[in-house]
Design a protein around this motif. Structure first.
Motif, PDB file in Angstrom:
ATOM      1  N   GLY A   1      -0.046  75.190 -33.814  1.00 23.74           N
ATOM      2  CA  GLY A   1      -1.490  75.037 -34.426  1.00 23.74           C
ATOM      3  C   GLY A   1      -2.697  74.636 -34.594  1.00 23.74           C
ATOM      4  N   LEU A   2      -3.907  74.656 -34.032  1.00 25.78           N
ATOM      5  CA  LEU A   2      -4.704  73.499 -34.649  1.00 25.78           C
ATOM      6  C   LEU A   2      -5.308  74.951 -34.974  1.00 25.78           C
ATOM      7  CD1 LEU A   2      -6.159  72.372 -31.323  1.00 25.78           C
ATOM      8  CD2 LEU A   2      -4.574  70.763 -32.989  1.00 25.78           C
ATOM      9  N   VAL A   3      -5.814  74.098 -37.217  1.00 29.73           N
ATOM     10  CA  VAL A   3      -5.879  75.004 -38.156  1.00 29.73           C
ATOM     11  C   VAL A   3      -7.654  73.457 -38.481  1.00 29.73           C
ATOM     12  CG1 VAL A   3      -3.888  75.802 -38.496  1.00 29.73           C
ATOM     13  CG2 VAL A   3      -4.754  73.469 -39.436  1.00 29.73           C
ATOM     14  N   ASP A   4      -8.711  74.179 -38.419  1.00 27.47           N
ATOM     15  CA  ASP A   4     -10.053  74.117 -39.152  1.00 27.47           C
ATOM     16  C   ASP A   4      -9.235  74.034 -41.203  1.00 27.47           C
ATOM     17  OD1 ASP A   4     -11.063  74.049 -36.786  1.00 27.47           O
ATOM     18  OD2 ASP A   4     -12.988  75.697 -37.585  1.00 27.47           O
ATOM     19  N   MET A   5      -9.566  72.547 -41.143  1.00 32.50           N
ATOM     20  CA  MET A   5      -9.219  72.767 -42.447  1.00 32.50           C
ATOM     21  C   MET A   5     -10.104  72.010 -43.033  1.00 32.50           C
ATOM     22  SD  MET A   5      -6.286  72.979 -43.172  1.00 32.50           S
ATOM     23  CE  MET A   5      -5.923  73.011 -44.771  1.00 32.50           C
ATOM     24  N   SER A   6     -10.995  73.167 -43.505  1.00 33.48           N
ATOM     25  CA  SER A   6     -11.682  72.718 -45.107  1.00 33.48           C
ATOM     26  C   SER A   6     -11.870  71.618 -45.680  1.00 33.48           C
ATOM     27  CB  SER A   6     -12.325  74.019 -44.745  1.00 33.48           C
ATOM     28  OG  SER A   6     -12.016  74.779 -45.919  1.00 33.48           O
ATOM     29  N   MET A   7     -13.138  71.042 -46.638  1.00 32.30           N
ATOM     30  CA  MET A   7     -12.670  70.395 -47.827  1.00 32.30           C
ATOM     31  C   MET A   7     -12.378  71.065 -49.383  1.00 32.30           C
ATOM     32  SD  MET A   7     -13.249  67.618 -46.976  1.00 32.30           S
ATOM     33  CE  MET A   7     -13.661  66.848 -45.164  1.00 32.30           C
ATOM     34  N   ASP A   8     -13.401  72.718 -49.505  1.00 33.53           N
ATOM     35  CA  ASP A   8     -11.884  73.645 -50.519  1.00 33.53           C
ATOM     36  C   ASP A   8     -11.286  74.268 -49.493  1.00 33.53           C
ATOM     37  OD1 ASP A   8     -13.589  75.446 -49.099  1.00 33.53           O
ATOM     38  OD2 ASP A   8     -14.838  75.823 -50.414  1.00 33.53           O
ATOM     39  N   GLY A   9     -10.543  74.169 -48.451  1.00 36.58           N
ATOM     40  CA  GLY A   9      -9.185  75.199 -48.552  1.00 36.58           C
ATOM     41  C   GLY A   9      -9.752  76.642 -47.675  1.00 36.58           C
ATOM     42  N   SER A  10     -11.162  76.895 -47.981  1.00 32.99           N
ATOM     43  CA  SER A  10     -12.019  78.213 -47.979  1.00 32.99           C
ATOM     44  C   SER A  10     -12.691  77.790 -46.405  1.00 32.99           C
ATOM     45  CB  SER A  10     -12.701  78.444 -49.216  1.00 32.99           C
ATOM     46  OG  SER A  10     -11.824  78.569 -49.989  1.00 32.99           O
ATOM     47  N   PRO A  11     -12.675  79.124 -46.124  1.00 33.18           N
ATOM     48  CA  PRO A  11     -13.316  79.651 -44.254  1.00 33.18           C
ATOM     49  C   PRO A  11     -14.602  79.523 -44.368  1.00 33.18           C
ATOM     50  CG  PRO A  11     -13.017  81.066 -45.451  1.00 33.18           C
ATOM     51  CD  PRO A  11     -12.194  81.041 -46.820  1.00 33.18           C
ATOM     52  N   PHE A  12     -15.594  79.663 -43.776  1.00 34.73           N
ATOM     53  CA  PHE A  12     -16.675  79.632 -42.973  1.00 34.73           C
ATOM     54  C   PHE A  12     -17.463  80.708 -42.453  1.00 34.73           C
ATOM     55  CE2 PHE A  12     -15.979  75.123 -43.796  1.00 34.73           C
ATOM     56  CZ  PHE A  12     -16.528  75.068 -44.760  1.00 34.73           C
ATOM     57  N   ILE A  13     -18.484  81.691 -42.685  1.00 40.30           N
ATOM     58  CA  ILE A  13     -18.984  82.899 -41.851  1.00 40.30           C
ATOM     59  C   ILE A  13     -20.651  82.476 -42.460  1.00 40.30           C
ATOM     60  CG2 ILE A  13     -19.358  84.639 -41.351  1.00 40.30           C
ATOM     61  CD1 ILE A  13     -16.602  85.692 -42.062  1.00 40.30           C
ATOM     62  N   ASP A  14     -21.707  81.617 -41.241  1.00 34.98           N
ATOM     63  CA  ASP A  14     -23.054  81.416 -42.109  1.00 34.98           C
ATOM     64  C   ASP A  14     -23.932  81.081 -40.345  1.00 34.98           C
ATOM     65  OD1 ASP A  14     -24.808  80.666 -43.661  1.00 34.98           O
ATOM     66  OD2 ASP A  14     -23.701  79.319 -44.706  1.00 34.98           O
TER      67      ASP A  14
ATOM     68  N   GLY B   1     -19.331  69.644 -32.963  1.00 27.45           N
ATOM     69  CA  GLY B   1     -20.168  68.879 -32.369  1.00 27.45           C
ATOM     70  C   GLY B   1     -21.171  68.262 -31.073  1.00 27.45           C
ATOM     71  N   LYS B   2     -20.849  69.297 -30.002  1.00 25.64           N
ATOM     72  CA  LYS B   2     -21.709  69.251 -29.316  1.00 25.64           C
ATOM     73  C   LYS B   2     -23.785  69.936 -28.989  1.00 25.64           C
ATOM     74  CE  LYS B   2     -18.333  70.721 -26.100  1.00 25.64           C
ATOM     75  NZ  LYS B   2     -17.385  69.037 -25.217  1.00 25.64           N
ATOM     76  N   ALA B   3     -23.247  70.543 -30.545  1.00 31.45           N
ATOM     77  CA  ALA B   3     -24.637  70.532 -31.251  1.00 31.45           C
ATOM     78  C   ALA B   3     -25.491  70.008 -32.401  1.00 31.45           C
ATOM     79  CB  ALA B   3     -24.463  72.483 -31.574  1.00 31.45           C
ATOM     80  N   GLY B   4     -24.762  69.065 -32.065  1.00 30.29           N
ATOM     81  CA  GLY B   4     -25.017  68.084 -33.197  1.00 30.29           C
ATOM     82  C   GLY B   4     -24.783  68.399 -34.650  1.00 30.29           C
ATOM     83  N   ILE B   5     -24.044  69.238 -35.362  1.00 34.13           N
ATOM     84  CA  ILE B   5     -23.495  69.672 -36.305  1.00 34.13           C
ATOM     85  C   ILE B   5     -22.308  68.983 -36.732  1.00 34.13           C
ATOM     86  CG2 ILE B   5     -23.286  71.479 -37.697  1.00 34.13           C
ATOM     87  CD1 ILE B   5     -25.542  72.982 -36.114  1.00 34.13           C
ATOM     88  N   ARG B   6     -22.405  68.320 -37.836  1.00 32.27           N
ATOM     89  CA  ARG B   6     -21.231  67.339 -38.491  1.00 32.27           C
ATOM     90  C   ARG B   6     -20.849  68.798 -39.994  1.00 32.27           C
ATOM     91  NH1 ARG B   6     -21.737  61.987 -41.480  1.00 32.27           N
ATOM     92  NH2 ARG B   6     -19.472  62.358 -40.988  1.00 32.27           N
ATOM     93  N   LEU B   7     -19.622  68.653 -39.871  1.00 35.51           N
ATOM     94  CA  LEU B   7     -18.908  70.017 -40.396  1.00 35.51           C
ATOM     95  C   LEU B   7     -18.365  69.228 -41.991  1.00 35.51           C
ATOM     96  CD1 LEU B   7     -17.749  72.597 -37.475  1.00 35.51           C
ATOM     97  CD2 LEU B   7     -20.069  72.684 -39.210  1.00 35.51           C
ATOM     98  N   PRO B   8     -17.857  70.455 -42.522  1.00 40.71           N
ATOM     99  CA  PRO B   8     -17.185  69.988 -43.436  1.00 40.71           C
ATOM    100  C   PRO B   8     -15.746  69.945 -43.228  1.00 40.71           C
ATOM    101  CG  PRO B   8     -18.294  71.708 -44.152  1.00 40.71           C
ATOM    102  CD  PRO B   8     -18.591  71.775 -43.076  1.00 40.71           C
ATOM    103  N   ILE B   9     -14.984  70.041 -41.845  1.00 39.06           N
ATOM    104  CA  ILE B   9     -14.074  70.980 -41.908  1.00 39.06           C
ATOM    105  C   ILE B   9     -13.597  69.019 -40.626  1.00 39.06           C
ATOM    106  CG2 ILE B   9     -12.484  71.945 -39.637  1.00 39.06           C
ATOM    107  CD1 ILE B   9     -15.086  73.957 -40.650  1.00 39.06           C
ATOM    108  N   GLU B  10     -11.554  69.273 -41.299  1.00 43.27           N
ATOM    109  CA  GLU B  10     -10.805  68.261 -39.964  1.00 43.27           C
ATOM    110  C   GLU B  10      -9.923  68.943 -39.126  1.00 43.27           C
ATOM    111  OE1 GLU B  10      -8.784  65.767 -42.584  1.00 43.27           O
ATOM    112  OE2 GLU B  10     -10.706  64.935 -43.096  1.00 43.27           O
ATOM    113  N   SER B  11      -9.590  69.005 -37.881  1.00 49.68           N
ATOM    114  CA  SER B  11      -8.578  69.641 -37.473  1.00 49.68           C
ATOM    115  C   SER B  11      -7.316  69.275 -37.690  1.00 49.68           C
ATOM    116  CB  SER B  11      -8.844  69.980 -36.195  1.00 49.68           C
ATOM    117  OG  SER B  11     -10.296  70.623 -35.680  1.00 49.68           O
TER     118      SER B  11
END
Lengths: 416, 95
Positions: free
Chosen positions: A336-349, A244-254
């Motif tokens: 523990g806090l987890v990045d829940m993505s919209m399809d349950g899979s991760p990002f490396i990009d 968010g500090k870089a102004g990028i919205r992600l397909p992720i909820e914590s």
């Protein structure tokens, strides 16, 4: 110093003078070639493989608290590569292969224990889907064994086979799966990276990104500004907050995932067991505690603690397959806090900002991915193109319609 | 967590199903020129704030109403609970 039986003996006889802290506490420099944000398992593994596999130099790992204080120290320590989809399975199998040689590679005892992971099934339809998954695993070079009820009875005679609602019909066993001492993974990668010249800087929270003409050229931190050519975000759990500090919205909820440990018991569980009719997984640590967990709480949170309904839900699922644990007492539980993505899979990009890279969205399954996540992220950072086994973990996959929805659960984080 | 339902009073959060950010109320116009982009952002991208969030909860095991809950994601403190239909009506009225 190289760890070996010979060295233990030598140090014992010579006054233990050469034992030293396994990583230094350097002051941050003003410039690095690559900055990895996040001193957890994935971040440290990234720095390690950047150095060893891709020959990169002048790397710093920035950690806001102390090293390994996030999810690498909060998980249920299970490793496995029993995924179905072609976007996932080769990646997790690479991870499994790296786990198998991790201790030799790092010269560090991470207590990798390939005790086997059993996924129980309770109906004919579920058996069919597990056969399919087992075949997909074998195609990707992993190992899978289908056990019938007798096979499971031989392996785990203590399960509730008389359960009339969810009778145990068998299970899919991955013999190479198992558990790893989670903290030792962070420490081992930290020691390895540090000895190769990586600066691991603790208590150095990143408070902002320095972006000039669409290019990320550095970070603002609690210990001053640091410039770098490449900035690699690796803070799963807090990805939304940082990006968010870089102004990028992600397909992720914590979200928060809770885990539990019982009091120490004599050895009863030979392997890792998961319940097929509810969300529950359990193993026994070498200290004797039953380590188990289940569903995420299911609402957005950054609080690192959960609520009681899930505690009840997880314990009920545990008692349903293993009534004997009803009498053991809970010793500790945590969230523990987890990045829940919209399809349950991760990002490396890469991100749309040049020089800024993103690794996150690991949902509740980041620990097993640690080595491969670091390996593939290092590949992306060094070569600017995704590693072949992580080529599907892209941020734009929702836009293109190429989700990796392992369970076919739908586009909502708390369904995964 | 206890959610103070505007009609039913304090209810346990386990009676509710969680949907997510309350921005989901504002569905994009399918007829607009860049509808595909708007729906992508609507469906998949989230602000995911650390602090105050407005979010949708469905009273599945109660009166089956949709609520907009204003909650702090750092402390789980619930500041405000409203009926989603009231908010939707107000917004349509003010347009």
């Amino acid at each position: 110093m190289k760890y070996s039986g010979w060295n233990i003996l030598k140090q014992a006889l010579t006054g233990k003078k050469e034992w030293a802290p396994v990583w230094h506490k350097p002051e941050p420099k003003s410039h690095y070639e690559t900055i990895v944000i996040g001193g957890g398992g994935h971040g440290l593994a990234t720095a390690y493989y950047l150095t060893t596999e891709y020959g990169m130099k002048n790397i710093a790992v920035l950690e806001k608290s102390h090293l390994g204080s996030g999810n690498v120290g909060r998980n249920t320590t299970i490793i496995r590569s029993n995924y179905l989809l072609p976007g996932n399975e080769p990646f997790y199998e690479l991870s499994m292969k790296l786990w198998e040689n991790l201790e030799q590679t790092l010269n560090y005892n991470a207590m990798v224990s390939q005790r086997g992971v059993v996924n129980l099934f309770h109906s004919d339809a579920q058996r069919d889907s597990f056969v399919r998954r087992g075949n997909a695993m074998c195609i990707a070079g992993a190992d899978a064994v289908l056990l019938d009820e007798r096979g499971i009875r031989n392996l785990c005679p203590f399960l509730d086979y008389e359960n009339s609602r969810f009778p145990i019909k068998g299970g899919l066993l991955q013999p190479r799966g198992g558990t790893v001492r989670h903290d030792a993974v962070a420490w081992g990668y930290a020691r390895g990276s540090d000895s190769l010249g990586v600066d691991i800087i603790e208590n150095c929270e990143v408070t902002g990104f320095i972006i000039k003409e669409g290019r990320c050229v550095g970070v603002e931190t609690a210990r001053g500004n640091i410039s770098a050519n490449k900035i690699a975000v690796c803070v799963a759990g807090s990805s939304g907050r940082l990006m968010g500090k870089a102004g990028i919205r992600l397909p992720i909820e914590s979200h928060v995932l809770q885990a539990f440990v019982s009091e120490g018991l004599k050895p009863i569980l030979p392997n890792v067991i998961t319940f097929g009719a509810g969300h529950f997984y359990i193993s026994q640590s070498d200290k004797g505690g039953l380590v188990f967990g289940g569903d995420i709480d299911g609402y957005n949170t950054y609080a690192q603690r959960g609520n009681l309904p899930i505690v009840e839900d997880v314990c009920a699922a545990g008692v349903a397959i293993m009534p004997m644990i009803g009498r053991s007492r809970l010793l500790r539980m945590w969230g523990g806090l987890v990045d829940m993505s919209m399809d349950g899979s991760p990002f490396i990009d890469k991100t749309r900002i040049e020089g800024l890279y993103f690794n996150g969205g690991w949902c509740y399954g980041g620990f097993k991915a640690t080595p491969a996540s670091g390996f593939c992220y290092a590949h992306l950072l060094a070569k600017d193109e995704p590693h072949p086994v992580a080529a599907e973990f892209r941020l734009d996959r929702f836009k293109r319609g190429h989700m990796i929805d392992e369970k076919g659960a739908g586009a909502q984080p708390n369904l995964h | 967590m206890i959610i103070n339902h505007p009609l039913l009073g304090p209810r346990d959060a386990s009676e509710f199903i969680y949907l997510g950010d309350a921005s989901l109320i504002d569905r994009p116009d399918w007829n607009s020129e860049n509808a595909a982009q708007q729906f992508y952002e609507y469906l998949y991208l989230r602000d995911n704030p650390a602090g105050t969030i407005r979010e949708l909860w469905f009273h599945e095991y109660g009166d089956r109403s949709w609520l907009v809950v204003t909650r702090n994601t750092l402390t789980h403190e619930i500041v405000n609970v409203e009926l989603a239909r009231d908010i939707d009506r107000e917004e349509k009225h003010s347009r």
